[in-house]
Design an enzyme around this catalytic site. Structure first.
Site, PDB file in Angstrom:
ATOM      1  CG  ASN A   1      73.704  57.543  59.835  1.00  8.89           C
ATOM      2  OD1 ASN A   1      73.140  57.002  61.438  1.00  8.89           O
ATOM      3  ND2 ASN A   1      73.964  58.143  59.101  1.00  8.89           N
TER       4      ASN A   1
ATOM      5  N   GLY B   1      80.414  52.696  59.893  1.00  6.41           N
ATOM      6  CA  GLY B   1      80.582  53.502  61.005  1.00  6.41           C
ATOM      7  C   GLY B   1      79.339  53.004  62.289  1.00  6.41           C
ATOM      8  CB  THR B   2      77.139  51.375  62.834  1.00  7.18           C
ATOM      9  OG1 THR B   2      75.867  50.314  63.565  1.00  7.18           O
ATOM     10  CG2 THR B   2      77.411  49.952  61.346  1.00  7.18           C
TER      11      THR B   2
ATOM     12  CG  ASN C   1      83.287  51.763  63.406  1.00  9.10           C
ATOM     13  OD1 ASN C   1      83.858  52.815  63.612  1.00  9.10           O
ATOM     14  ND2 ASN C   1      81.786  50.733  63.803  1.00  9.10           N
TER      15      ASN C   1
ATOM     16  CG  HIS D   1      67.007  52.727  63.422  1.00  7.49           C
ATOM     17  ND1 HIS D   1      68.234  53.330  63.841  1.00  7.49           N
ATOM     18  CD2 HIS D   1      66.178  51.624  63.329  1.00  7.49           C
ATOM     19  CE1 HIS D   1      68.529  51.659  64.050  1.00  7.49           C
ATOM     20  NE2 HIS D   1      67.631  50.745  64.091  1.00  7.49           N
TER      21      HIS D   1
ATOM     22  CE1 TYR E   1      65.254  61.766  67.790  1.00  7.87           C
ATOM     23  CE2 TYR E   1      63.656  62.151  69.688  1.00  7.87           C
ATOM     24  CZ  TYR E   1      64.057  61.367  69.442  1.00  7.87           C
ATOM     25  OH  TYR E   1      64.669  60.462  69.564  1.00  7.87           O
TER      26      TYR E   1
HETATM   27  P1  NAD Z   1      76.702  54.359  66.860  1.00  2.50           P
HETATM   28  O1  NAD Z   1      76.508  56.137  67.480  1.00  2.50           O
HETATM   29  O2  NAD Z   1      76.363  53.444  67.930  1.00  2.50           O
HETATM   30  O3  NAD Z   1      78.495  54.347  66.889  1.00  2.50           O
HETATM   31  C1  NAD Z   1      79.133  55.044  65.820  1.00  2.50           C
HETATM   32  C2  NAD Z   1      80.170  54.436  65.213  1.00  2.50           C
HETATM   33  O4  NAD Z   1      80.577  55.151  64.451  1.00  2.50           O
HETATM   34  C3  NAD Z   1      80.903  54.072  66.143  1.00  2.50           C
HETATM   35  O5  NAD Z   1      81.020  52.065  65.957  1.00  2.50           O
HETATM   36  C4  NAD Z   1      82.287  54.305  65.818  1.00  2.50           C
HETATM   37  O6  NAD Z   1      83.411  54.248  66.303  1.00  2.50           O
HETATM   38  C5  NAD Z   1      82.073  54.676  64.765  1.00  2.50           C
HETATM   39  N1  NAD Z   1      82.592  56.297  63.983  1.00  2.50           N
HETATM   40  C6  NAD Z   1      82.506  57.821  64.675  1.00  2.50           C
HETATM   41  N2  NAD Z   1      82.931  58.493  64.053  1.00  2.50           N
HETATM   42  C7  NAD Z   1      83.694  57.958  62.907  1.00  2.50           C
HETATM   43  C8  NAD Z   1      84.417  58.776  61.904  1.00  2.50           C
HETATM   44  N3  NAD Z   1      84.496  59.560  61.659  1.00  2.50           N
HETATM   45  N4  NAD Z   1      84.317  57.593  61.033  1.00  2.50           N
HETATM   46  C9  NAD Z   1      84.021  56.351  60.760  1.00  2.50           C
HETATM   47  N5  NAD Z   1      83.370  55.442  61.740  1.00  2.50           N
HETATM   48  C10 NAD Z   1      83.088  56.605  63.557  1.00  2.50           C
HETATM   49  O7  NAD Z   1      75.815  54.670  66.037  1.00  2.50           O
HETATM   50  P2  NAD Z   1      74.850  53.398  65.573  1.00  2.50           P
HETATM   51  O8  NAD Z   1      75.627  52.486  64.904  1.00  2.50           O
HETATM   52  O9  NAD Z   1      74.243  53.837  63.453  1.00  2.50           O
HETATM   53  O10 NAD Z   1      73.957  53.581  66.246  1.00  2.50           O
HETATM   54  C11 NAD Z   1      73.271  54.686  66.786  1.00  2.50           C
HETATM   55  C12 NAD Z   1      71.650  55.183  66.647  1.00  2.50           C
HETATM   56  O11 NAD Z   1      71.511  56.591  67.427  1.00  2.50           O
HETATM   57  C13 NAD Z   1      71.242  55.006  64.939  1.00  2.50           C
HETATM   58  O12 NAD Z   1      69.769  54.181  65.327  1.00  2.50           O
HETATM   59  C14 NAD Z   1      70.370  56.424  65.217  1.00  2.50           C
HETATM   60  O13 NAD Z   1      69.688  56.566  64.651  1.00  2.50           O
HETATM   61  C15 NAD Z   1      70.928  57.337  66.388  1.00  2.50           C
HETATM   62  N6  NAD Z   1      70.991  58.912  65.990  1.00  2.50           N
HETATM   63  C16 NAD Z   1      71.578  59.123  64.549  1.00  2.50           C
HETATM   64  C17 NAD Z   1      72.245  60.024  64.011  1.00  2.50           C
HETATM   65  C18 NAD Z   1      71.995  60.540  62.773  1.00  2.50           C
HETATM   66  O14 NAD Z   1      71.160  60.125  62.287  1.00  2.50           O
HETATM   67  N7  NAD Z   1      73.083  61.264  62.242  1.00  2.50           N
HETATM   68  C19 NAD Z   1      73.404  60.105  65.554  1.00  2.50           C
HETATM   69  C20 NAD Z   1      73.071  59.760  66.862  1.00  2.50           C
HETATM   70  C21 NAD Z   1      72.241  59.126  66.679  1.00  2.50           C
END
Ligand code: NAD
Length: 233
Positions: free
Chosen positions: A92, A177-178, A202, A109, A54
């Site tokens: 995020n 984007g999830t 997405n 989260h 982290y």
């Molecule tokens: P995930 O990584 O599981 O899924 C990402 C999703 O975003 C996918 O469905 C993918 O198709 C889509 N995607 C990727 N690039 C994209 C773009 N440019 N435009 C549109 N869509 C796009 O993410 P999640 O569902 O948020 O779960 C991940 C967990 O990990 C969360 O709980 C989060 O807290 C943590 N996380 C957070 C961050 C951050 O804060 N930026 C980064 C990585 C992981």
């Protein structure tokens, strides 16, 4: 016109800002298995590695190259101009929604720029590294008793009462984007009422895509901007 809108965002909205998503093609988060770096057991087993993971994410978030993108900005601008209720729920842990000007944001989260006391659960704003030598802001003699303010697997997400209520009442729900693989967020679409219009934005299909009334595929910086521009006009 819609009166109550809930938007859910995930790592995909920040991908074009230079922050890697969790479920890339390798299923790893920056090269780590999620159980290693995002579970209480992982922290118990190897706190130094988890603190360091982290610390790296926090440093990356604060480096000059990372900033909000057009998709974050479109949401903030929409919120400013929308007359009804608007709630942005994000999975995020970055602060890019706030940086782009979003106001009503719930981080279910947790947040990278916060630290939590392992003894009192008190939360502190935090921009430095955390580790075994970090002294406590309230009790300087206490060291190494702060953890990242991140909800790990097996822990209760934050603000769930407020989120559940907003989901039941909203007439438009938009998921951006999830991957729809992390619960409870993956189940939010099913918590909305029958009359609620549900939209998924997405890059690709998700396991929940069939439940949505409308889906748009593409990069967040394109589809989110276009969708919210149309919604205001
Ligand atoms: P995930 O990584 O599981 O899924 C990402 C999703 O975003 C996918 O469905 C993918 O198709 C889509 N995607 C990727 N690039 C994209 C773009 N440019 N435009 C549109 N869509 C796009 O993410 P999640 O569902 O948020 O779960 C991940 C967990 O990990 C969360 O709980 C989060 O807290 C943590 N996380 C957070 C961050 C951050 O804060 N930026 C980064 C990585 C992981």
């Amino acid at each position: 016109m819609y009166k109550k809108i809930v938007v859910l965002t995930g790592a995909g909205i920040s991908q074009e800002s230079g922050l890697k998503t969790f479920r890339g093609s390798d299923g790893l988060w920056e090269g780590h298995r999620i159980e290693e770096v995002a579970s209480p057991v992982g922290f118990e087993n190897d706190p130094l590695m988890v603190w360091d993971f982290y610390n790296q994410r926090r440093r990356q978030l604060l480096c000059d190259e990372v900033d909000y993108n057009n998709a974050h900005k479109s949401l903030a601008e929409f919120e400013k101009n929308f007359c009804g209720d608007f709630l942005l729920v994000t999975q995020n842990v970055d602060d890019l929604h706030e940086r782009s000007g979003s106001q009503n944001v719930l981080h279910m989260h947790g947040e990278l720029l916060k630290a939590r006391c392992l003894d009192t659960s008190r939360v502190y704003d935090w921009t430095e590294d955390l580790g075994e030598k970090t002294s406590h802001p309230d009790f300087p003699e206490k060291v190494g008793r702060l953890r990242p303010h991140i909800v790990w697997f097996g822990e209760m997400p934050l603000h769930m009462d407020k989120i559940s209520q907003a989901l039941k009442q909203c007439d438009l729900f938009i998921s951006i984007g999830t991957s729809a693989q992390v619960y409870p967020a993956a189940g939010f679409v099913s918590m909305t009422s029958r009359s609620c219009h549900r939209v998924e934005l997405n890059l690709e299909d998700t396991p929940s895509s069939m439940i949505f009334d409308e889906t748009h595929r593409g990069l967040a910086t394109e589809v989110v901007s276009n969708y919210f521009k149309d919604l205001l006009s």
